[in-house]
Structures are given as C-alpha cells and as structure tokens.
Design an enzyme around this catalytic site. Structure first.
Site, PDB file in Angstrom:
ATOM      1  N   SER A 267       0.816  -1.213   0.000  1.00 51.47           N
ATOM      2  CA  SER A 267       0.000   0.000   0.000  1.00 51.47           C
ATOM      3  C   SER A 267       0.853   1.270   0.000  1.00 51.47           C
ATOM      4  CB  SER A 267      -0.958  -0.008   1.187  1.00 51.47           C
ATOM      5  OG  SER A 267      -0.243  -0.147   2.391  1.00 51.47           O
TER       6      SER A 267
ATOM      7  N   LYS B 118      10.236   0.481   7.723  1.00 55.42           N
ATOM      8  CA  LYS B 118      10.334   0.731   9.152  1.00 55.42           C
ATOM      9  C   LYS B 118      10.625  -0.566   9.909  1.00 55.42           C
ATOM     10  CE  LYS B 118       7.474   4.802   8.731  1.00 55.42           C
ATOM     11  NZ  LYS B 118       6.162   5.445   8.896  1.00 55.42           N
TER      12      LYS B 118
ATOM     13  N   GLY C 240       7.513   9.086   8.357  1.00 57.02           N
ATOM     14  CA  GLY C 240       6.643  10.096   8.944  1.00 57.02           C
ATOM     15  C   GLY C 240       5.271   9.524   9.186  1.00 57.02           C
TER      16      GLY C 240
ATOM     17  N   ALA D  20      -0.980   5.071   4.374  1.00 59.21           N
ATOM     18  CA  ALA D  20      -0.955   5.037   2.909  1.00 59.21           C
ATOM     19  C   ALA D  20      -2.272   5.517   2.296  1.00 59.21           C
ATOM     20  CB  ALA D  20      -0.628   3.626   2.436  1.00 59.21           C
TER      21      ALA D  20
ATOM     22  N   LYS E 184       8.156   2.867  16.584  1.00 60.59           N
ATOM     23  CA  LYS E 184       6.761   3.233  16.857  1.00 60.59           C
ATOM     24  C   LYS E 184       5.830   2.061  16.567  1.00 60.59           C
ATOM     25  CE  LYS E 184       5.447   3.470  12.501  1.00 60.59           C
ATOM     26  NZ  LYS E 184       4.323   3.513  11.607  1.00 60.59           N
TER      27      LYS E 184
ATOM     28  N   ASP F 111       4.813  10.387  13.879  1.00 60.71           N
ATOM     29  CA  ASP F 111       4.507   9.044  13.387  1.00 60.71           C
ATOM     30  C   ASP F 111       3.839   8.215  14.491  1.00 60.71           C
ATOM     31  OD1 ASP F 111       4.394   6.954  11.687  1.00 60.71           O
ATOM     32  OD2 ASP F 111       6.550   6.522  11.661  1.00 60.71           O
TER      33      ASP F 111
ATOM     34  N   SER G  58      -3.882   1.380  11.068  1.00 54.69           N
ATOM     35  CA  SER G  58      -2.531   0.843  11.212  1.00 54.69           C
ATOM     36  C   SER G  58      -2.563  -0.666  11.425  1.00 54.69           C
ATOM     37  CB  SER G  58      -1.833   1.523  12.388  1.00 54.69           C
ATOM     38  OG  SER G  58      -0.830   0.679  12.901  1.00 54.69           O
TER      39      SER G  58
ATOM     40  N   ASN H 173      -0.238  -2.567  12.637  1.00 59.13           N
ATOM     41  CA  ASN H 173       0.311  -2.963  13.928  1.00 59.13           C
ATOM     42  C   ASN H 173      -0.704  -2.748  15.041  1.00 59.13           C
ATOM     43  OD1 ASN H 173       3.218  -3.636  13.232  1.00 59.13           O
ATOM     44  ND2 ASN H 173       2.958  -1.644  12.259  1.00 59.13           N
TER      45      ASN H 173
ATOM     46  N   GLU I  19       5.088  -4.899  10.563  1.00 58.72           N
ATOM     47  CA  GLU I  19       6.514  -4.852  10.883  1.00 58.72           C
ATOM     48  C   GLU I  19       6.789  -4.932  12.383  1.00 58.72           C
ATOM     49  OE1 GLU I  19       9.132  -5.023   9.176  1.00 58.72           O
ATOM     50  OE2 GLU I  19       8.799  -4.290   7.137  1.00 58.72           O
TER      51      GLU I  19
END
Lengths: 339, 533
Positions: A12, A107, A135, A139, A190, A243, A253, A255, A280
């Site tokens: 993405s 990341k 940053g 997406a 993050k 971020d 997100s 995550n 990630e």
C-alpha cells in the site's frame, strides 16, 4: 529525457508513493513481484489488493523486471518489508552505481543483526547517497490526497533535494534533515508502540492509558535511538512523535490491529494468517527486545509487548505487571526529571 | 629494483616554482575578487595574528605592524589591499613548500640505516633493521598502486620516529619517498629537520589559525596530489597522547584528496585516481610515551597541542631508545591495511574499486552531476567524513597486539578491578607500593588471549607472533623485559610471586592501545542478571 523515479514494492505505501510521484507529473517505474498486480496497474491503473477503490496515476508503469529500475532510474525509493530488503537490494545492486540516490521507506531492523535499513543498502550496493523517508503517513490517507507530510533524512543534500522535487505537491510536504539514525529508529520503534496501543484499546482503556503509553513510549524510543547515535530532537518531530501519534491513534494501522485483536483473545497464528500485509512491529519487537537486553537498556513497554507476542502471556497480566511492579513504582527518569 | 628517480618526488625542486605559483593563484581565486572579500580575508588574518602574538615579547614589532594594519585596513585603497593579500599568500606558500635533495635521500637510505644498525646489533653482525622492523599486510597492492595513481598513506601516529620509520619502510619496499606535512616546530629539531627539510616534507605551522593560511595549505596539498606526489597524512592530526589507536580523525587535509581527484577528472588527466592506504605502526615501547601520557592526564584543555621538549628532541634519548628497544630481539610491526578509494571502498592492486558485495565500481559516478564531475562542498565533506570512519575502522582492524600492550592491559584492568570507583587520576596516585599476584596476572592473560583469538578470527585485530603462539609465561617475560629497559623506571617488575607496578601512568598508556574492543568486560565483575519483573 528525465529518468523515471523507481519505486520498489507493490504494497500500500509503495503504491501510494508511486501514485504521489506520478500525480506530481513525473514518470514512475514501479517494481513489484506479483505479475497480476502489475497487469492490473498497467491496464486499469488500480491496485485493488492494497488500495482498493482508488484510481492511480497513468504515469506509473508497473514492472516485474528489477534490472530495469537500476538502468532507467536515478532516484529509487525502496518500500519492501524489512526482512526482504537485503535480498531485493542485493539483486538491484548489480545495476547500480555511485550516482544512484537510494531512499528507503522501510520501518524495521534486520532480525538477528539489528542492522538499520540504510546500513543494509550500504552493504548490498555501491551507493553512498542513501536516505530514509519516514513520517505519519497512513498510505490510504496519502493516496486520497489528504494533507500530510513526511521526513526525508540523509547526510547528502542531493538525496533530500531529489526526493523533495518529486514528492512535494499540493497535499504533501517533505521536511529534510540529516539525522538518518534518529529518523530510522523513530519509524521502526513506533510499530511496537502501535501494537501496545492496539492492545490497550482492545482491552477497553481510554485516553489516559493511551497518553501514558505514548509518552513513556517516546522516552523508550529516544533512549534506544540515542544509544544508537541519534539526535534527541528528531524524536519530537514528524518522524518521531508525529509518526507515533498517527500509528497509535489509527485503526488503519496494521500494527495497531495486531494489538487490538490480541486483546480480544485471538492467537498470533490467527492474526498473522488473516493479514495480507506484513505488520513490521511483530519482528521489530523481538529485534529491539533482544538488543535492549544485550545492551542493558531499560525498555519496559517493549519487554511487555514481547511477552505477549512471543511468550503467550495474557495482555492483562503483562499490564498489571507494568503498573504494579515495585521496579517502576518510584521511578525517577533522569532524562525528563522526576515523574 | 625499479628506477626511483623516475618518481615525481625527484622532480620536486624543478617543479617548485610552478607549484608555488599554482598554489598562490588558487588561494587568491578562492578568496574572491570583491573588495569586501579581500578586506575580510586580510582582516581575519590580522585578527588571528594579533590574538596569537599578544603578550609575546619576542614579536612585539610584528604585533605592532598587525595592529596598525588592522586599524587602518578600511581606509586603504583596493590596489594596496590586493598587494597585501598577495604578499601574505605568497609568504605562506613559500613557507609551506618542500624541498627534495637526492643527495640527502641517498644518505638517508644508505648511511643512516647502517648507522642505526651499528647502534643495536652488538655481537650479531648479520642483524639489520629489516630484522627489527616487520613490514606486513598489503604491501604488494601498495607497490602496484603507486604506478596507477596517487597514494595517500595514512598511518597511526604515536612518535616523531614514525615518519622516519615509514620512510625506511618505503625504501625497503622499493618505493620512492612520500611527501608529508610536518609540524613547523619539528624543523627546529636538529636531527629531524635535516632529513625532513631535504626529503620533500612541507611545513605546517600549527600556530597559524587564519583561514587564509589553512586554505593555502589545503591548496598546496591538492596541487601536489594532482601532480602525482604520493603523500603521507597522519589523520590523527598529532601524536596520540593517550597511547590509543586514533578513532577521531582530522579531516581537513584528507579532503584535499577528493578535490584533487575531481580536478584530475575535470582536466582529463591520466591516472586521476587517489588511493588511501591505512597503516598501523606498532612499537613495543614508544619513545615519547612518558611525556605524552603526562600531557594526556593534564586536565582537559591544558594539554599542549605542540610539544617541543620531549624525548624526540634529545639525541641521547633516541640513541638510548634505539639501542635498548632494538638491541636484543626487539621488533616493531608496520602493518599495511587494505587499500581503499576516497569513498572507503576496497581497491585491488589493479586500482579497481569494489563494493562490499565484491562488484566493481565506477568511481566517477559518485561525483558526477548530469554526466560531469563537479565539486560540491557539502557532499564532498560527507564523503570525506565517511572515508575518515573507514580509516578509523581500518586502524582498529590492523592494530597489532604486542606483548607490552597485552601485559599492560591485563595489569591495569586488574588494578582497576581491585579499586572499583577510582578513576585514572586516583589510580596513578595510589599510595605505597602496588603489587599484583603473579598468578592472577597469568590467569588474566590466559583469558585475554582466549578472547583475542576470537577477535582475530572475526578480523577485528591482529596479534604479533609472540602473542599469537608463545606461552603466557613467555609473553609476560618479554613484556617485562621491555618494561625494564628504556623508560626512566621499570614500568613493572617481577618480584617472586608478585608483580610490582612502578609506573601506573605508563601502564595506562600501553594499556590504552587495546581500548575500544570491549576487552574490559573480561575484568569487570560479572553484572548480576537483570531481574525480569
């Protein structure tokens, strides 16, 4: 003829970046592995797998031929999962020379070696002019043209200038700095906090908890970053706290979703199996936890997330440990004073 | 034997007027042509010179002249300012430029080593300097590269003997002498100055702080590199005071390599490449060790950058050092590291650069914009910083552990562990006699060697043959012999089952050669396992 901008990775964020550069009036050569997606991009200018419902710039040409990127592009933006970066860039390196400008938007750290992505690019290519793009960039929001901004960090101004030239547009700003380590660490770490944040939300906690997590999380990120050689102020910028906020507040997100679903009682196998993209933060948590242990860095939140992800300890137990342990009760943090 | 007289350095005297003219022209061009730029340049020099000379009785007249100029500069006409600037730059250039006398060269490479040999060879008449100085590492590449481009040799720097030792080594390898910038203060050292002044060394006056002087110096270095004069840079800037391998490097002169390379490309010169060969000079004992560690231990800021009265200025000490250290079977190691290009990439004997995956690299591309090689101050400074790190890492990898370093490291770390919480300033002032048990020293050295073997296998350091394969007892005996031979008092001495530490400062100095490898952890009490809550 101006060379095309190369983008590696058909996920993405890679697709959103390719689209952004295309919309800014530059030709883009977009490499991805999946031939079907390539065909779809080139025929219909869409990527239904990762950015469903959006139409993409016709200036983007998708390809599965990696060697074309090195031969036809000067600025190359790498957006592949952290654990595949070495392989992809190593192969790409056959067609690169010292004139290529390499920017990555990945990341994470390499599992096992704890190497940063720019270090891997350095090891796998002849390039020196390397930068990182990072940053608060979800997406889909960028692809929809919502106002947003990012950071490109590099020791080489040429890299920042070339990136700005193709990325800056009516809805997107690019800030430059020279702290590559800080920008990379902020972006990678993050994701651990995003999982933690998703866990907290999944457990039904409110804004106090989230704020506690974010603020203490930022201290943890800065601590590791500065250990690696970052500048502290980078963490209070877009690629640090910026971020962190976007990722931890957003249900978009990946995550965050991992944390949320864990809190609801799903297992890691179920969650990972159901996702079509890499979160990630899962691998980063292990890498950072191991590095922190080896270097005696105090990283309680990472440690807690690690226990939930890898040791199967129920989130509530970890949380009460974090809150109740006498280790933290009278904590004095010399970095930000007594709290 | 190659015909060395074909080497560039043998033409230095013929080329000197052209070099000086070129340096002056470039420096003046660098200042700029506007009235303001010229005034600012002169003003800066005047300001710096006044600051330097203030209070110095010997230069009262000179100081007055500068003050007068400083006060009246704004009122002077353009023509006069042009004249002042040109005079200044010409004076600087003429002061810097080197001289090369082939007769001195033949003397230095023929008579001097024989004289030195006479000093130490004693009974054994077959022994020569070559038996005392081991040249190892990438010497073949170095020999090949001097014919493919300009070579910058960058050694670690711990003694004023370094330039002499390197000079001998180059000759022993069949290479021509390299030019280098020597501190102007060294030219007042009668012994060193004779050779330096006639073997192509150029003068660097560290007292001068004005930009004009520094620029002139950089232009000089650039010009001679462009012309193919192989050069010796001590990237540490000065002799290591701590005794450690340099990790912070001074990059001012190093940047002239890249400037020269780009100029060569732009001018389309043949053999435009500039190669860098890092090397380490490993002495079992250092001539000026005592003075340097004293200086290091002075409170920060009070240490002297220029030392004029140390052991290297006393002929007696040099003779004593040579006799003692090289006398028995003393041996120093010159380790030539992997040659690299100006961007820190590995270079082979053919002069081809490779990336870390072993693929050949076209260097031009690093400095091209739209197909043309260009200067870019910011980019080039970053390339040079990266080169500096690469050299620093090469120093660390090419450090050769000698018996004295190993023994000093173990003894000092044991002492430190015995007095937790005491810093170095307290450790060097421990009251009474300081002893270590011989058994604990042996045990510590065993552990240390086990660890060093691992470090060697990982390519992080090198060992001398003694440290590599002799018994621990032998290594300690060798170190002990060195420790009792040259310095004013024995650094450490075996007394029965104990080791008496007489000079903790020097112990610290030789110990420092091995810091930065994490070896200290061998001697710190194991930290308690962290409690996982």
């Amino acid at each position: 003829m101006t060379p095309s901008v190369g983008i590696l990775g058909g996920g993405s964020w890679g697709t959103a970046l390719a689209n952004l550069v295309g919309c800014n009036g530059h030709d883009v050569l977009h490499w991805m592995r999946d031939a079907e997606t390539v065909a779809q991009c080139n025929t219909y200018h869409t990527n239904s797998k990762y950015l469903a419902g959006l139409s993409l710039s016709p200036r983007v040409e998708a390809t599965t031929t990696l060697s074309r990127i090195g031969r036809e592009c000067r600025l190359i933006i790498v957006v592949v999962p952290s654990q595949s970066l070495r392989g992809v860039v190593g192969e790409l390196g056959n067609d690169l020379d010292g004139g290529h400008l390499m920017v990555h938007a990945v990341k994470g750290f390499e599992t096992g070696t704890f190497k940063r992505m720019s270090t891997i690019i350095r090891e796998e290519t002849p390039c020196k002019k390397i930068g990182v793009l990072s940053g608060p960039n979800l997406a889909r929001e960028v692809a929809e043209g919502q106002p947003s901004a990012t950071v490109v960090a590099s020791k080489y101004r040429e890299v920042i200038e070339a990136s700005r030239k193709v990325l800056v547009g009516p809805t997107f700003r690019v800030y430059g700095n020279s702290d590559v380590i800080g920008t990379e660490t902020g972006g990678a770490l993050k994701n651990i906090l995003a999982i933690a944040s998703g866990l907290a939300m999944g457990l039904g906690f409110g804004d106090n908890t989230k704020s506690l997590l974010l603020t203490r999380g930022l201290v943890e990120i800065s601590r590791l970053g500065m250990h690696l050689g970052a500048q502290e102020r980078t963490f209070s910028g877009l690629s640090g706290i910026g971020d962190l906020m976007a990722t931890c507040f957003s249900p978009l997100s990946r995550n965050f979703q991992v944390g949320q679903r864990l809190a609801r009682g799903e297992t890691m196998e179920q969650i990972v199996g159901a996702m079509n993209q890499v979160a990630e933060g899962i691998k980063t948590t292990r890498a950072v936890h191991e590095y922190g242990q080896a270097n005696q860095l105090y990283m309680p939140i990472t440690e807690g997330v690690f226990k939930i992800l890898y040791e199967g300890i129920p989130p509530r137990d970890v949380l009460s440990e974090l809150m109740e342990s006498s280790r933290y009760q009278y904590e004095v943090d010399p970095e930000i004073g007594v709290d | 034997m190659p015909d060395l007289t074909q080497s560039r350095i043998f033409h230095l005297n013929d080329e000197r007027p052209a070099i000086v003219a070129d340096v002056i022209a470039r420096t003046l061009a660098g200042v700029g042509a506007t009235d303001l730029a010229i005034e600012l340049a002169i003003n800066d020099t005047a300001f710096m010179e006044i600051a330097r000379l203030e209070g110095d009785e010997r230069h009262a007249d000179r100081l007055q002249e500068w003050k007068e100029l400083y006060r009246t500069l704004g009122r002077r006409g353009r023509e006069e300012k042009d004249h002042i600037l040109k005079d200044l730059v010409s004076g600087y250039a003429r002061d810097i430029v080197g001289n090369f006398d082939p007769r001195v060269y033949r003397f230095a490479t023929g008579v001097v080593p024989r004289g030195l040999t006479l000093l130490f060879k004693g009974q054994n008449s077959t022994v020569g300097l070559a038996d005392r100085i081991t040249l190892q590492g990438h010497t073949e590449e170095l020999k090949a590269l001097v014919n493919r481009g300009t070579v910058i040799l960058t050694p670690t720097h711990s003694s004023n003997l370094d330039s002499i030792v390197v000079g001998w080594a180059l000759d022993a390898l069949g290479l021509p002498p390299f030019t280098y910038g020597a501190g102007k203060n060294l030219f007042s050292n009668f012994l060193l100055s004779f050779f330096m002044a006639n073997l192509g060394a150029y003068k660097v006056d560290r007292r001068l702080k004005d930009k004009l002087y520094k620029d002139t110096l950089k232009h000089y270095s650039t010009v001679i590199l462009e012309k193919g004069y192989h050069s010796l840079f001590f990237p540490g800037g000065t002799r290591s005071r701590s005794g450690g391998i340099e990790r912070k490097l001074k990059l001012g002169l190093m940047g002239t390599g890249l400037t020269a390379y780009i100029n060569n490309l732009r001018a389309g010169r043949p053999n435009p490449n500039v190669y860098v060969v890092p090397m380490t000079i490993n002495y079992p004992l250092v001539l000026e060790g005592s003075t340097q560690i004293d200086d290091y231990l002075k409170i920060a800021g009070k240490s002297r950058y220029i030392i004029e009265d140390d052991e290297s200025s006393k002929l007696g000490r040099i003779v004593h050092y040579t006799k003692e250290v090289l006398g028995f079977d003393g041996r120093m190691f010159l380790q030539f590291g992997q040659p690299m290009d100006l961007f820190g990439n590995r270079v082979d004997a053919q002069g081809v650069s490779y990336d870390m995956r072993g693929r050949p690299i076209d260097l031009r591309k690093y400095v091209e914009v739209n197909g043309e090689p260009v200067h870019d101050a910011h980019r080039d400074a970053e390339f040079t910083r990266e080169l500096g790190s690469a050299i620093g890492e090469a120093f660390s990898r090419n450090n050769v552990v000698l018996s004295t370093h190993m023994a000093a490291f173990v003894a000092f770390e044991l002492l430190k562990a015995r007095h937790p919480g005491l810093d170095i300033y307290h450790l060097v002032r421990l009251p009474g006699d300081t002893f270590l048990e011989l058994a604990e020293v042996y045990e510590g050295m065993e552990r240390m060697r086990d660890r060093l073997v691992i470090e060697v296998a990982a390519g992080r350091i090198l060992l001398s043959p003694t440290v590599q394969s002799e018994s621990i007892e032998h290594i300690l005996r060798t170190a002990q012999r060195y420790f009792t031979m040259y310095h004013e008092k024995p650094i450490a001495a075996l007394e029965g089952e104990r080791v008496r530490l007489n000079d903790v400062k020097l112990l610290f100095y030789y110990h420092n050669r091995l810091t930065g490898y994490g070896l200290e952890s061998l001697f710190t009490p194991r930290q308690e396992e962290r409690v996982v809550a």
